[in-house]
Design an enzyme around this catalytic site. Sequence first.
Site, short mmCIF file in Angstrom:
data_model
loop_
_atom_site.label_atom_id
_atom_site.label_comp_id
_atom_site.label_asym_id
_atom_site.label_seq_id
_atom_site.Cartn_x
_atom_site.Cartn_y
_atom_site.Cartn_z
N GLU A 1 0.82 -1.22 0.00
CA GLU A 1 0.00 0.00 0.00
C GLU A 1 0.85 1.27 0.00
O GLU A 1 0.48 2.26 -0.64
CB GLU A 1 -0.92 0.00 1.22
CG GLU A 1 -1.94 1.13 1.22
CD GLU A 1 -2.95 0.99 2.34
OE1 GLU A 1 -4.03 1.58 2.23
OE2 GLU A 1 -2.65 0.28 3.33
N ASP A 2 1.98 1.25 0.70
CA ASP A 2 2.71 2.50 0.97
C ASP A 2 4.06 2.63 0.28
O ASP A 2 4.73 3.65 0.42
CB ASP A 2 2.92 2.66 2.48
CG ASP A 2 1.61 2.88 3.23
OD1 ASP A 2 0.61 3.21 2.58
OD2 ASP A 2 1.60 2.70 4.46
N ASP B 1 -14.47 -5.70 41.71
CA ASP B 1 -13.47 -6.39 40.90
C ASP B 1 -12.44 -5.43 40.31
O ASP B 1 -11.94 -5.62 39.21
CB ASP B 1 -14.14 -7.20 39.78
CG ASP B 1 -14.91 -6.32 38.80
OD1 ASP B 1 -15.20 -5.15 39.14
OD2 ASP B 1 -15.22 -6.80 37.70
#
Length: 318
Positions: free
Chosen positions: A78-79, A261
Amino acid sequence: MENMPTVKEIVDKMYSPSKDDIALVHKAYSFAEEAHKDQKRFSGEPYFNHLVATAMNLAELGMGATTIAAGLLHDTIEDTGVREETLQSEFGPEILFLVQGVTKLGKLKYRGAERHIESLQKLFVAMAEDIRVLIIRLTDRLHNMQTLEYVPAHKQKRIAEETLEIYAPLAYRLGMRRLNRELEDLAFAYTDPENHKKTSELLKEKTDKIDLNLSKTLNELKRALAKDGVTNFKTDYRVKGLYSLFKKLERKEMDIETVYDISAIRIIVTSVADCYRVLGIIHHEWRPMLGRIKDYIAVPKPNGYRSIHTTVFTGDGD
């Protein structure tokens, strides 16, 4: 700026890698470093640092060499100018398939809460094809969230909302609770900074007492287990994530004293029988709170989680 792990540090996190595994990770590391050498992130640091962080996250999750290599390479198509044919020639069809899958997921656009279910469905289709694609995407998102402060302000909230609506629930559904908690807490700081600050302050007031009580109780627990002949076990403890604590506080009018908790000790044993045996030992040592025993072994959670939860009075006011 971050101090990025070396390739050796990534390999050291892997579980019993073979020579071929180590060679593959080294090759992917060098290939990605060269492919992204001229790219920078918003922070000004090399883009390659993001890929290394993703790979380290994958190694810490116990993923194999192929997945870690794909994590290093997941943005190359992609890059950068790297072609799919080159990636297949250098690393084979399996890694190309994983990189292609991560690239496709990256093109899904967040349209707000009303559209997130549609996006989730697409993500689950990808998961059905190969769950490793999703795991790479989740670890990629984790590092993006860890460095979100460097992203332009107008993009921060959208990215954080997408993380809270899509990626954090996915991590939970996959049983990756630690990753789920990290994504939630990182996103919470940007989606609702006021309540993030308020919840942080409430938790901070209890932190010193929590740490002291947990340490004391853990030592007493180890002695009790050893006395009863239980020797093959591991223990750790956790403090409730900020976002999870806030959601519970919302239901309890922000009264932190009603949340039982906030902290928890985890005991890991080797068999189901030992789970029930340890539960009996705990209830012999400390009085259980009525209505707070949850048997997720008999009735597992939808994501496959199996455990037994109990809340006890330790004699320290908790």
